[in-house]
Motif scaffolding. Structure first.
Motif, mmCIF file in Angstrom:
data_model
loop_
_atom_site.group_PDB
_atom_site.id
_atom_site.type_symbol
_atom_site.label_atom_id
_atom_site.label_comp_id
_atom_site.label_asym_id
_atom_site.label_seq_id
_atom_site.Cartn_x
_atom_site.Cartn_y
_atom_site.Cartn_z
ATOM 1 N N ALA A 293 0.827 -1.210 0.000
ATOM 2 C CA ALA A 293 0.000 0.000 0.000
ATOM 3 C C ALA A 293 0.861 1.259 0.000
ATOM 4 C CB ALA A 293 -0.931 -0.009 1.207
ATOM 5 N N LEU A 294 1.908 1.271 0.805
ATOM 6 C CA LEU A 294 2.781 2.455 0.871
ATOM 7 C C LEU A 294 3.461 2.694 -0.474
ATOM 8 C CD1 LEU A 294 4.362 1.939 4.419
ATOM 9 C CD2 LEU A 294 2.592 3.582 3.765
ATOM 10 N N TRP A 295 3.962 1.621 -1.106
ATOM 11 C CA TRP A 295 4.594 1.788 -2.406
ATOM 12 C C TRP A 295 3.562 2.222 -3.450
ATOM 13 C CZ3 TRP A 295 8.239 3.022 -5.422
ATOM 14 C CH2 TRP A 295 8.191 2.718 -6.784
ATOM 15 N N GLY A 296 2.357 1.653 -3.385
ATOM 16 C CA GLY A 296 1.319 2.027 -4.334
ATOM 17 C C GLY A 296 0.990 3.508 -4.271
ATOM 18 N N CYS A 297 1.016 4.072 -3.078
ATOM 19 C CA CYS A 297 0.740 5.506 -2.933
ATOM 20 C C CYS A 297 1.797 6.357 -3.623
ATOM 21 C CB CYS A 297 0.663 5.875 -1.454
ATOM 22 S SG CYS A 297 -0.782 5.209 -0.610
ATOM 23 N N ILE A 298 3.014 5.832 -3.714
ATOM 24 C CA ILE A 298 4.079 6.546 -4.426
ATOM 25 C C ILE A 298 3.957 6.324 -5.931
ATOM 26 C CG2 ILE A 298 6.578 6.718 -4.752
ATOM 27 C CD1 ILE A 298 6.874 5.795 -1.810
ATOM 28 N N ALA A 299 3.805 5.045 -6.324
ATOM 29 C CA ALA A 299 3.834 4.694 -7.743
ATOM 30 C C ALA A 299 2.665 5.270 -8.520
ATOM 31 C CB ALA A 299 3.848 3.166 -7.895
ATOM 32 N N ILE A 300 1.538 5.500 -7.854
ATOM 33 C CA ILE A 300 0.353 5.973 -8.548
ATOM 34 C C ILE A 300 0.555 7.385 -9.097
ATOM 35 C CG2 ILE A 300 -0.954 7.153 -6.729
ATOM 36 C CD1 ILE A 300 -3.336 5.331 -7.516
ATOM 37 N N ASN A 301 1.592 8.072 -8.608
ATOM 38 C CA ASN A 301 1.882 9.435 -9.062
ATOM 39 C C ASN A 301 2.935 9.496 -10.171
ATOM 40 O OD1 ASN A 301 0.509 11.443 -6.986
ATOM 41 N ND2 ASN A 301 1.322 9.749 -5.777
ATOM 42 N N LEU A 302 3.491 8.357 -10.575
ATOM 43 C CA LEU A 302 4.687 8.396 -11.414
ATOM 44 C C LEU A 302 4.414 8.761 -12.862
ATOM 45 C CD1 LEU A 302 6.643 5.314 -10.021
ATOM 46 C CD2 LEU A 302 6.952 7.741 -9.482
ATOM 47 N N THR A 303 3.357 8.172 -13.465
ATOM 48 C CA THR A 303 3.120 8.402 -14.889
ATOM 49 C C THR A 303 1.677 8.076 -15.227
ATOM 50 O OG1 THR A 303 3.945 7.910 -17.118
ATOM 51 C CG2 THR A 303 3.827 6.066 -15.559
ATOM 52 N N GLN A 304 1.345 8.062 -16.514
ATOM 53 C CA GLN A 304 -0.016 7.778 -16.955
ATOM 54 C C GLN A 304 -0.372 6.317 -16.698
ATOM 55 O OE1 GLN A 304 -0.268 8.878 -21.072
ATOM 56 N NE2 GLN A 304 0.390 10.987 -20.713
ATOM 57 N N PRO A 305 -1.665 6.024 -16.505
ATOM 58 C CA PRO A 305 -2.059 4.662 -16.124
ATOM 59 C C PRO A 305 -1.672 3.589 -17.136
ATOM 60 C CG PRO A 305 -3.986 6.046 -16.608
ATOM 61 C CD PRO A 305 -2.817 6.949 -16.505
ATOM 62 N N LEU A 306 -1.839 3.842 -18.440
ATOM 63 C CA LEU A 306 -1.527 2.810 -19.421
ATOM 64 C C LEU A 306 -0.037 2.496 -19.446
ATOM 65 C CD1 LEU A 306 -2.691 0.911 -21.541
ATOM 66 C CD2 LEU A 306 -2.293 2.684 -23.265
ATOM 67 N N ILE A 307 0.807 3.498 -19.200
ATOM 68 C CA ILE A 307 2.253 3.255 -19.159
ATOM 69 C C ILE A 307 2.598 2.352 -17.981
ATOM 70 C CG2 ILE A 307 4.515 4.319 -18.920
ATOM 71 C CD1 ILE A 307 3.157 4.802 -21.602
ATOM 72 N N LEU A 308 1.987 2.607 -16.821
ATOM 73 C CA LEU A 308 2.214 1.742 -15.662
ATOM 74 C C LEU A 308 1.838 0.301 -15.981
ATOM 75 C CD1 LEU A 308 0.844 3.926 -12.703
ATOM 76 C CD2 LEU A 308 3.233 3.435 -13.230
ATOM 77 N N ILE A 309 0.691 0.120 -16.654
ATOM 78 C CA ILE A 309 0.220 -1.227 -16.975
ATOM 79 C C ILE A 309 1.122 -1.896 -17.999
ATOM 80 C CG2 ILE A 309 -1.676 -2.482 -18.092
ATOM 81 C CD1 ILE A 309 -3.584 -0.549 -16.652
ATOM 82 N N LEU A 310 1.579 -1.156 -19.007
ATOM 83 C CA LEU A 310 2.448 -1.743 -20.022
ATOM 84 C C LEU A 310 3.799 -2.150 -19.442
ATOM 85 C CD1 LEU A 310 1.724 0.476 -23.165
ATOM 86 C CD2 LEU A 310 1.112 -1.927 -22.801
ATOM 87 N N LEU A 311 4.311 -1.399 -18.468
ATOM 88 C CA LEU A 311 5.549 -1.804 -17.799
ATOM 89 C C LEU A 311 5.374 -3.173 -17.147
ATOM 90 C CD1 LEU A 311 6.651 1.548 -16.098
ATOM 91 C CD2 LEU A 311 7.766 0.413 -18.024
ATOM 92 N N GLY A 312 4.285 -3.322 -16.395
ATOM 93 C CA GLY A 312 4.027 -4.602 -15.745
ATOM 94 C C GLY A 312 3.723 -5.701 -16.735
ATOM 95 N N ALA A 313 3.020 -5.375 -17.817
ATOM 96 C CA ALA A 313 2.632 -6.388 -18.804
ATOM 97 C C ALA A 313 3.847 -6.978 -19.499
ATOM 98 C CB ALA A 313 1.676 -5.775 -19.827
ATOM 99 N N ASN A 314 4.789 -6.143 -19.889
ATOM 100 C CA ASN A 314 5.976 -6.670 -20.556
ATOM 101 C C ASN A 314 6.864 -7.451 -19.583
ATOM 102 O OD1 ASN A 314 6.389 -5.681 -23.584
ATOM 103 N ND2 ASN A 314 5.272 -4.079 -22.484
ATOM 104 N N MET A 315 6.864 -7.047 -18.329
ATOM 105 C CA MET A 315 7.570 -7.850 -17.332
ATOM 106 C C MET A 315 6.893 -9.202 -17.161
ATOM 107 S SD MET A 315 10.254 -7.644 -15.480
ATOM 108 C CE MET A 315 10.905 -9.095 -14.658
ATOM 109 N N ALA A 316 5.574 -9.234 -17.289
ATOM 110 C CA ALA A 316 4.843 -10.500 -17.211
ATOM 111 C C ALA A 316 5.279 -11.456 -18.313
ATOM 112 C CB ALA A 316 3.342 -10.246 -17.292
ATOM 113 N N GLY A 317 5.540 -10.926 -19.515
ATOM 114 C CA GLY A 317 6.025 -11.767 -20.598
ATOM 115 C C GLY A 317 7.341 -12.427 -20.241
ATOM 116 N N PHE A 318 8.251 -11.667 -19.649
ATOM 117 C CA PHE A 318 9.520 -12.242 -19.207
ATOM 118 C C PHE A 318 9.291 -13.298 -18.125
ATOM 119 C CE2 PHE A 318 13.081 -12.274 -16.214
ATOM 120 C CZ PHE A 318 14.123 -12.617 -17.063
ATOM 121 N N ASN A 319 8.391 -13.003 -17.187
ATOM 122 C CA ASN A 319 8.122 -13.947 -16.104
ATOM 123 C C ASN A 319 7.571 -15.268 -16.634
ATOM 124 O OD1 ASN A 319 9.018 -12.103 -14.234
ATOM 125 N ND2 ASN A 319 6.981 -11.426 -13.624
#
Length: 555
Positions: A403-429
């Motif tokens: 929760a604490l990290w989420g409060c920081i990360a939610i301010n970093l960039t646009q929502p779709l960019i956040l999701i695409l970062l995680g999505a491409n990491m999912a491909g590697f995983n």
């Protein structure tokens, strides 16, 4: 079959709990983890990345979703196979392989964080709420309002997973309700407002394989391939939910109770296995049928509906070539539907988009926290002692950090960019998960319960499928970002790859020369984190090699 005692204690043995006789009625009563995974799956891939792809390229790339979903369901069943036999999540099986629980626990916790530690789903759901309040598509000037509702959505997901006697049951009920409402709305729009021609084009896109556009946005396509089903460690978490649902030997090891309305439950940090008697084999076959019903009847069908129905809306109503970006990602469908079908569709579509993305954030929150909790609970006796044997304390401590990290990360960039970062990491995983699961199931399961050869071939194909998208996406990003700290990006990546491959070869040769154990696991570990893996190898070998005249102590 003995476990590797250097990593975790050996399994206890018990009879495999008997499932009710397999029938449609009993299947409906028992299945549920697929609904949780579907609620997670249907959000970012189907409502955001999928429409972004179909708006830009039409339905021609939907075959990528078909391939991804069918590969993922086989992977899911192989994760579950290990859990049915041991009562442990598949990540615990990974920790039983060399270099051991500390290395693999840290590795998978890091991989999970890099994929799931971006609250883009809550922020995307917030764009739907902001649009409803504003009566229009939000823009950059509305960033503060969107982020405010992002916080509200994020904390609401945390509250839901904290309620109920059993977290898995709470999640299951919430996801069944949300998935039902979502699919009902999408089916209604698809039947009454989408033309037969659009239905035909979308269906053709699912079954016409091989088309890839020139000059493609590979960051978008790589994310689409990974999140067309669920994505990376989220798929692996299906084994945690099957354990908590009591499938197979999961009924013998306990579950994670909730903080509110729950009582302390003994959750063993190691699993239990069963002797392969005729009766236990019969029970295994029935549990396997129930697992298949959960995944094929609920998850696969739901994924195709969840991907296909939004694609119908996008192809029918959103102009070709539209870029779905910014702080309005969850409101594009509502904008174009309302222009054609009236203002009531504005609010209904926004509500549907909110539920889709909210259900995804709900599943993501529980999946990440559950995964890290299980890893910590399994790998650390100190944590179990400090918590007094109450796994809830660990679960909610991890949730607090998230929760604490989420409060920081939610301010970093646009929502779709956040999701695409995680999505491409999912491909590697996916690459790591597929190869490691093949090894774990072959190493620990009795021959009669191991996967058929064709399933192992599909797992390898899944690794190669995602390797293609990950590799092309990385090369595309290197071309767009030619230097890092003044050094050519290609040179840095090439140097890392050469060192990793050489280190893997050295570790494989040394490990086989020493005792021949877990060489494939060591290779995978070395390719992931070659300096750490090499250090662990040599320190571990130095610790266990006796000096002349000494007797090696028992482990």
């Amino acid at each position: 079959m003995a476990a590797d005692s250097r990593s975790l204690p050996a399994w206890e043995q018990a009879d495999l709990p008997a499932p009710p006789p397999f029938s449609l009625r009993n299947a409906i009563a028992i299945i549920g983890p697929g609904a949780i995974l579907l609620g997670t799956s249907i959000g970012s891939g189907e409502w955001l990345i999928g429409p972004a792809v179909t708006a830009k390229y039409g339905g021609a790339l939907l075959w990528v979703a078909t391939a991804s979903i069918m590969l993922q369901v086989i992977m899911n069943m192989e994760f579950v196979r290990y859990t049915l036999y041991t009562g442990e999540p598949v990540f615990t099986g990974f920790m039983r392989t060399s270099p051991g629980r500390r290395f693999w626990g840290a590795a998978y916790a890091i991989l999970a964080f890099l994929q799931l530690g971006w609250p883009g789903w809550a922020l995307s759901a917030a764009t739907a709420i902001a649009a409803a309040f504003l009566g229009r598509l939000p823009g950059d000037a509305d960033r503060t309002l969107v982020i405010f509702w992002g916080y509200v959505t994020f904390f609401l997901t945390l509250a839901i997973v904290g309620y109920g006697a059993k977290i898995e049951r709470t999640m299951e009920l919430a996801e069944w309700i949300m998935v039902g409402l979502i699919l009902a709305f999408l089916i209604f729009v698809g039947i009454f407002f989408v033309t037969p021609d659009t239905w035909g084009r979308v269906f053709a896109g699912f079954v016409t394989f091989g088309a890839l556009p020139e000059g493609a946005d590979w960051l978008l396509l790589g994310g689409f391939a990974a999140y067309a089903g669920a994505g990376g460690v989220i798929n692996g978490a299906i084994s945690n939910w099957f354990r908590d649902k009591g499938f197979g030997m999961g009924a013998a090891v306990g579950f994670i109770p909730a903080l509110i309305g729950g009582r302390q439950i003994h959750l063993t940090h190691t699993g239990k296995t069963f002797l392969l008697t005729a009766e236990n084999k019969r029970r295994w076959d029935e549990w396997w049928n129930y697992a298949g019903a959960d995944q094929y009847w609920v998850w696969v069908i739901g994924c195709f509906l969840g991907m296909g129905l939004p694609a119908l809306i996008t192809v029918q109503f959103i102009p070709p070539g539209t870029e779905i970006t910014g702080f309005r990602v969850a409101a594009y469908q509502a904008e174009y539907l309302s222009q054609r079908l009236g203002q009531v569709m504005w609010f209904l579509t926004l509500l549907t988009g909110f539920w889709i993305l909210f259900s995804t954030q709900l599943g993501i929150t529980d999946a990440f926290v559950r995964l890290v909790t299980d890893i910590t609970w399994t790998s650390s006796g100190r944590v179990r002692d400090t918590s007094g044997g109450d796994v809830r304390k660990v679960y909610y401590a991890v949730m607090l950090v998230f929760a604490l990290w989420g409060c920081i990360a939610i301010n970093l960039t646009q929502p779709l960019i956040l999701i695409l970062l995680g999505a491409n990491m999912a491909g590697f995983n996916f690459i790591v998960l597929a190869l490691h699961t093949i090894y774990v199931n072959r190493k620990y399961l009795p021959r009669e319960l191991r996967p058929a050869l064709w399933r192992e071939v599909v797992m390898v194909l899944a690794a190669l499928f995602f390797l293609f998208f990950v590799s092309v996406t990385v090369m595309d990003q290197v071309a767009k970002n030619p230097a890092v700290a003044g050094l050519p990006t290609g040179v840095l990546l090439g140097a890392w790859l050469v060192l990793a491959v050489l280190s893997a070869a050295v570790v494989a040769l040394l490990n086989r020369a020493a005792d021949g154990e877990d060489t494939p696991s060591w290779i995978l570990a070395t390719l992931l984190f070659w300096p750490v893996a090499l250090w662990l190898f040599f320190t571990r070998r130095g610790a266990i090699q006796p000096r002349a005249g000494e007797v090696r102590p028992a482990v």
